[in-house]
Design a protein around this motif. Structure first.
Motif, PDB file in Angstrom:
ATOM      1  N   ASP A   1     -38.501   1.036  -8.523  1.00 35.25           N
ATOM      2  CA  ASP A   1     -38.718   2.072  -9.539  1.00 35.25           C
ATOM      3  C   ASP A   1     -37.739   2.381 -10.444  1.00 35.25           C
ATOM      4  OD1 ASP A   1     -41.224   0.768  -8.833  1.00 35.25           O
ATOM      5  OD2 ASP A   1     -42.319   2.524  -8.559  1.00 35.25           O
ATOM      6  N   SER A   2     -36.581   3.680  -9.701  1.00 34.63           N
ATOM      7  CA  SER A   2     -35.880   5.210 -10.336  1.00 34.63           C
ATOM      8  C   SER A   2     -36.688   5.741 -11.024  1.00 34.63           C
ATOM      9  CB  SER A   2     -35.001   3.661 -10.929  1.00 34.63           C
ATOM     10  OG  SER A   2     -34.921   3.015 -11.875  1.00 34.63           O
ATOM     11  N   LEU A   3     -37.716   6.162 -10.607  1.00 35.02           N
ATOM     12  CA  LEU A   3     -38.841   7.128 -11.189  1.00 35.02           C
ATOM     13  C   LEU A   3     -39.366   8.157 -10.155  1.00 35.02           C
ATOM     14  CD1 LEU A   3     -40.508   7.013 -13.674  1.00 35.02           C
ATOM     15  CD2 LEU A   3     -42.161   5.454 -12.002  1.00 35.02           C
ATOM     16  N   VAL A   4     -39.421   9.231 -11.431  1.00 39.84           N
ATOM     17  CA  VAL A   4     -39.962  10.418 -10.372  1.00 39.84           C
ATOM     18  C   VAL A   4     -41.295  10.331 -12.061  1.00 39.84           C
ATOM     19  CG1 VAL A   4     -39.689  12.523 -10.332  1.00 39.84           C
ATOM     20  CG2 VAL A   4     -37.515  11.239  -9.626  1.00 39.84           C
ATOM     21  N   LEU A   5     -41.941  10.358 -11.039  1.00 37.94           N
ATOM     22  CA  LEU A   5     -43.613  10.707 -10.856  1.00 37.94           C
ATOM     23  C   LEU A   5     -43.877  12.056 -11.036  1.00 37.94           C
ATOM     24  CD1 LEU A   5     -45.802   7.351 -10.538  1.00 37.94           C
ATOM     25  CD2 LEU A   5     -45.106   8.984 -12.866  1.00 37.94           C
TER      26      LEU A   5
ATOM     27  N   GLY B   1     -42.582  13.027  -7.458  1.00 38.90           N
ATOM     28  CA  GLY B   1     -42.090  12.587  -6.462  1.00 38.90           C
ATOM     29  C   GLY B   1     -41.181  11.014  -6.326  1.00 38.90           C
ATOM     30  N   THR B   2     -40.458  10.827  -5.878  1.00 42.02           N
ATOM     31  CA  THR B   2     -40.021   9.093  -6.444  1.00 42.02           C
ATOM     32  C   THR B   2     -41.239   7.645  -5.855  1.00 42.02           C
ATOM     33  OG1 THR B   2     -37.844  10.692  -5.334  1.00 42.02           O
ATOM     34  CG2 THR B   2     -37.815   7.781  -5.663  1.00 42.02           C
ATOM     35  N   SER B   3     -40.841   7.393  -7.674  1.00 40.66           N
ATOM     36  CA  SER B   3     -41.969   5.887  -7.346  1.00 40.66           C
ATOM     37  C   SER B   3     -42.171   5.486  -6.694  1.00 40.66           C
ATOM     38  CB  SER B   3     -42.816   5.890  -8.892  1.00 40.66           C
ATOM     39  OG  SER B   3     -43.468   5.123  -8.925  1.00 40.66           O
ATOM     40  N   ASP B   4     -43.107   4.438  -5.846  1.00 36.69           N
ATOM     41  CA  ASP B   4     -42.728   3.030  -4.921  1.00 36.69           C
ATOM     42  C   ASP B   4     -43.885   1.648  -5.320  1.00 36.69           C
ATOM     43  OD1 ASP B   4     -41.299   1.047  -3.913  1.00 36.69           O
ATOM     44  OD2 ASP B   4     -42.973   1.312  -2.958  1.00 36.69           O
TER      45      ASP B   4
ATOM     46  N   LEU C   1     -45.975   2.415  -8.376  1.00 37.64           N
ATOM     47  CA  LEU C   1     -46.375   2.864  -9.103  1.00 37.64           C
ATOM     48  C   LEU C   1     -46.946   3.876  -9.277  1.00 37.64           C
ATOM     49  CD1 LEU C   1     -45.237   2.041 -11.843  1.00 37.64           C
ATOM     50  CD2 LEU C   1     -45.498   0.040 -10.324  1.00 37.64           C
ATOM     51  N   TRP C   2     -47.915   4.167  -8.021  1.00 39.71           N
ATOM     52  CA  TRP C   2     -48.505   5.035  -7.405  1.00 39.71           C
ATOM     53  C   TRP C   2     -48.401   5.955  -6.638  1.00 39.71           C
ATOM     54  CZ3 TRP C   2     -53.911   6.039  -5.592  1.00 39.71           C
ATOM     55  CH2 TRP C   2     -54.475   5.264  -4.755  1.00 39.71           C
ATOM     56  N   GLY C   3     -47.682   4.445  -5.091  1.00 44.53           N
ATOM     57  CA  GLY C   3     -46.725   5.132  -4.484  1.00 44.53           C
ATOM     58  C   GLY C   3     -45.659   5.909  -4.164  1.00 44.53           C
ATOM     59  N   LEU C   4     -45.831   6.863  -3.360  1.00 45.08           N
ATOM     60  CA  LEU C   4     -43.983   7.543  -3.524  1.00 45.08           C
ATOM     61  C   LEU C   4     -43.336   7.509  -2.040  1.00 45.08           C
ATOM     62  CD1 LEU C   4     -45.739  10.877  -3.823  1.00 45.08           C
ATOM     63  CD2 LEU C   4     -44.437   9.167  -5.711  1.00 45.08           C
ATOM     64  N   VAL C   5     -42.026   7.040  -2.018  1.00 47.04           N
ATOM     65  CA  VAL C   5     -40.792   7.558  -1.189  1.00 47.04           C
ATOM     66  C   VAL C   5     -40.747   8.325  -0.411  1.00 47.04           C
ATOM     67  CG1 VAL C   5     -40.732   5.072  -0.996  1.00 47.04           C
ATOM     68  CG2 VAL C   5     -39.157   7.096  -2.068  1.00 47.04           C
ATOM     69  N   ASP C   6     -41.184   9.808  -0.774  1.00 48.48           N
ATOM     70  CA  ASP C   6     -40.977  11.070  -0.334  1.00 48.48           C
ATOM     71  C   ASP C   6     -41.471  12.075  -2.155  1.00 48.48           C
ATOM     72  OD1 ASP C   6     -37.963  11.048  -3.296  1.00 48.48           O
ATOM     73  OD2 ASP C   6     -37.035  10.455  -1.051  1.00 48.48           O
ATOM     74  N   GLY C   7     -41.805  12.689  -1.652  1.00 56.30           N
ATOM     75  CA  GLY C   7     -42.368  14.009  -2.751  1.00 56.30           C
ATOM     76  C   GLY C   7     -42.590  15.058  -2.216  1.00 56.30           C
ATOM     77  N   VAL C   8     -43.269  16.430  -2.965  1.00 55.63           N
ATOM     78  CA  VAL C   8     -43.372  17.547  -3.004  1.00 55.63           C
ATOM     79  C   VAL C   8     -45.682  17.943  -3.417  1.00 55.63           C
ATOM     80  CG1 VAL C   8     -42.209  18.411  -4.736  1.00 55.63           C
ATOM     81  CG2 VAL C   8     -42.785  19.809  -2.962  1.00 55.63           C
ATOM     82  N   ASN C   9     -46.176  18.330  -2.836  1.00 57.24           N
ATOM     83  CA  ASN C   9     -47.183  18.856  -3.685  1.00 57.24           C
ATOM     84  C   ASN C   9     -47.144  20.575  -3.744  1.00 57.24           C
ATOM     85  OD1 ASN C   9     -48.312  20.677  -1.444  1.00 57.24           O
ATOM     86  ND2 ASN C   9     -49.949  19.004  -1.500  1.00 57.24           N
ATOM     87  N   ASP C  10     -48.790  20.961  -4.448  1.00 61.29           N
ATOM     88  CA  ASP C  10     -48.396  22.240  -5.547  1.00 61.29           C
ATOM     89  C   ASP C  10     -48.759  23.476  -4.218  1.00 61.29           C
ATOM     90  OD1 ASP C  10     -50.981  21.261  -5.174  1.00 61.29           O
ATOM     91  OD2 ASP C  10     -51.523  21.561  -7.404  1.00 61.29           O
ATOM     92  N   ALA C  11     -48.782  23.304  -3.053  1.00 61.20           N
ATOM     93  CA  ALA C  11     -49.578  23.217  -2.209  1.00 61.20           C
ATOM     94  C   ALA C  11     -48.110  23.777  -0.705  1.00 61.20           C
ATOM     95  CB  ALA C  11     -49.810  22.650  -0.927  1.00 61.20           C
ATOM     96  N   GLY C  12     -46.955  23.529  -1.721  1.00 55.58           N
ATOM     97  CA  GLY C  12     -45.643  23.451  -0.660  1.00 55.58           C
ATOM     98  C   GLY C  12     -45.116  22.520   0.895  1.00 55.58           C
ATOM     99  N   LEU C  13     -46.063  21.595   0.450  1.00 55.30           N
ATOM    100  CA  LEU C  13     -46.002  19.844   1.214  1.00 55.30           C
ATOM    101  C   LEU C  13     -44.432  19.623   0.928  1.00 55.30           C
ATOM    102  CD1 LEU C  13     -46.521  19.692   3.937  1.00 55.30           C
ATOM    103  CD2 LEU C  13     -48.703  17.875   3.001  1.00 55.30           C
ATOM    104  N   ALA C  14     -43.795  19.164   1.165  1.00 51.31           N
ATOM    105  CA  ALA C  14     -42.549  18.124   1.393  1.00 51.31           C
ATOM    106  C   ALA C  14     -42.983  16.512   1.941  1.00 51.31           C
ATOM    107  CB  ALA C  14     -41.598  19.017   1.241  1.00 51.31           C
ATOM    108  N   ILE C  15     -42.353  15.857   1.796  1.00 52.81           N
ATOM    109  CA  ILE C  15     -42.800  14.753   2.748  1.00 52.81           C
ATOM    110  C   ILE C  15     -41.788  13.032   2.086  1.00 52.81           C
ATOM    111  CG2 ILE C  15     -44.796  13.621   0.978  1.00 52.81           C
ATOM    112  CD1 ILE C  15     -46.019  12.350   4.147  1.00 52.81           C
ATOM    113  N   SER C  16     -40.646  12.733   3.359  1.00 57.72           N
ATOM    114  CA  SER C  16     -40.397  11.534   3.103  1.00 57.72           C
ATOM    115  C   SER C  16     -40.350  10.517   4.199  1.00 57.72           C
ATOM    116  CB  SER C  16     -39.206  12.328   3.801  1.00 57.72           C
ATOM    117  OG  SER C  16     -37.427  11.436   3.044  1.00 57.72           O
ATOM    118  N   LEU C  17     -39.759   9.127   4.108  1.00 56.68           N
ATOM    119  CA  LEU C  17     -39.963   8.280   5.109  1.00 56.68           C
ATOM    120  C   LEU C  17     -38.738   7.464   4.986  1.00 56.68           C
ATOM    121  CD1 LEU C  17     -40.187   4.980   3.422  1.00 56.68           C
ATOM    122  CD2 LEU C  17     -41.804   5.874   2.959  1.00 56.68           C
ATOM    123  N   THR C  18     -39.101   6.866   6.305  1.00 51.98           N
ATOM    124  CA  THR C  18     -37.599   6.143   6.782  1.00 51.98           C
ATOM    125  C   THR C  18     -38.407   4.890   7.138  1.00 51.98           C
ATOM    126  OG1 THR C  18     -37.199   6.626   9.049  1.00 51.98           O
ATOM    127  CG2 THR C  18     -36.414   8.040   7.051  1.00 51.98           C
ATOM    128  N   PHE C  19     -37.667   3.556   7.540  1.00 48.67           N
ATOM    129  CA  PHE C  19     -38.094   2.823   7.974  1.00 48.67           C
ATOM    130  C   PHE C  19     -37.759   2.523   9.092  1.00 48.67           C
ATOM    131  CE2 PHE C  19     -37.191  -1.955  10.209  1.00 48.67           C
ATOM    132  CZ  PHE C  19     -38.150  -1.952   9.480  1.00 48.67           C
TER     133      PHE C  19
END
Length: 323
Positions: free
Chosen positions: A112-116, A127-130, A132-150
């Protein structure tokens, strides 16, 4: 690559415009194994209702926004999608203010090359879109960050595409503990390592798989295998073991300061230029959950984004080694 940063509090014309732009390519991918291979709309929505009921109203809203078509709704459920592989390295730098750093290695023509930046259901997420509403990494307003690898396994089963699972975690969880509980119970269609870091310095890595129970670990590093290498040729091709050892060395035996540690992600062996085979490094992301901030980095370029003061915009990025 043209990267865009787009903000829309509630699903509306910006998001539906993005969907219309990306849908032809996603539709082709979704149908590449045949329409009957994918679950029906009824099966897909029922799976969402069973495993992620909190976001079903959001899912229904998005489906209605794109016209309520059967194929689009099935795609947006992310339930039992076609298999896909990525590279990726991620690690938690556990300094005074821990940061999450990750490389995303994938095909630039299928990204997507898109930050939503959204405020869906009252929760701010960036976070970084996949998809259009999924994410491969991101952060929320509670201060929780997340990321994935295969996770480096060929097994495909019944479950969700992991980008939607990451979206669900950021929509509904506030701590690493809550995220771990969600990751342990939601079925995934392939194996993935998902790392989370919260504002209170707590972190974990969930090793998810479609054919066995999710393993919750305190690992600060994840590449493209789980406890053991199971897909040997993929491990050799992606150098997953070598990248893991390199990161562990930088975190323990030869402890780097923060900026040097981040900089290592933009150099070999972590940084890849294998774009011709679909595993070049598309970006490096740095997440600072305590500050609710993220950075996208490329050699010579840093793009800083804040959850609170998000600015829409774009960047043209030339990837070293890409055709």
């Amino acid at each position: 690559m043209l990267w865009r940063a787009v903000s829309e509090d509630a699903p509306g014309p910006k998001w539906s415009g993005l969907f219309a732009e990306y849908w032809p390519d996603y539709k082709q991918w979704w149908l590449k194994e045949g329409e009957t291979t994918r679950p029906t709309y009824a099966q897909s929505r029922a799976a969402l209702q069973q495993h992620m009921p909190e976001i079903v109203p959001l899912y229904d809203e998005l489906c209605e926004l794109v016209g309520g078509g059967d194929l689009a709704a099935r795609f947006l459920s992310f339930y039992c999608p076609p298999p896909y592989l990525a590279g990726c390295s991620q690690a938690i730098w556990t300094g005074k203010e821990p940061v999450m750093v990750r490389n995303y290695d994938y095909n630039p023509n299928a990204f997507d090359s898109l930050v939503l930046h959204t405020k869906w259901q009252g929760r701010r997420v960036m976070g970084t879109s996949d998809g259009l509403w999924g994410l491969v990494d991101g952060v929320n307003d509670a201060g929780l960050a997340i990321s994935l690898t295969f996770g480096g396994r060929r097994v495909v089963g019944g479950g969700f595409g992991v980008p939607l699972i990451l979206r669900y975690v950021l929509q509904t969880c506030e701590t690493a503990e809550e995220a771990g509980a969600a990751l342990a119970r939601i079925p995934t269609h392939m194996s993935y390592n998902v790392t989370v870091l919260d504002r209170k310095r707590q972190y974990l890595t969930a090793m998810m798989a479609p054919d066995r129970q999710t393993l919750i670990t305190h690992a600060a590093v994840a590449t493209n295998h789980q406890e053991n290498v199971e897909w040997v040729s993929h491990a050799r091709f992606t150098a997953t073991v070598e990248r893991e050892r390199f990161l562990l060395h930088r975190l323990t035996l030869h402890r780097d300061p923060e900026e040097k540690f981040i900089g290592a992600f933009l150099k070999p062996p972590l940084y890849s230029t294998a774009f011709n085979v679909g595993f070049g490094t598309l970006y490096t992301a740095v997440y600072r959950p305590k500050r609710r901030q993220m950075e996208l980095r490329w050699p010579g370029t840093v793009w800083s984004l804040s959850l609170k003061d998000f600015e829409e915009g774009g960047r043209h990025i030339r990837l070293p080694g890409a055709a």
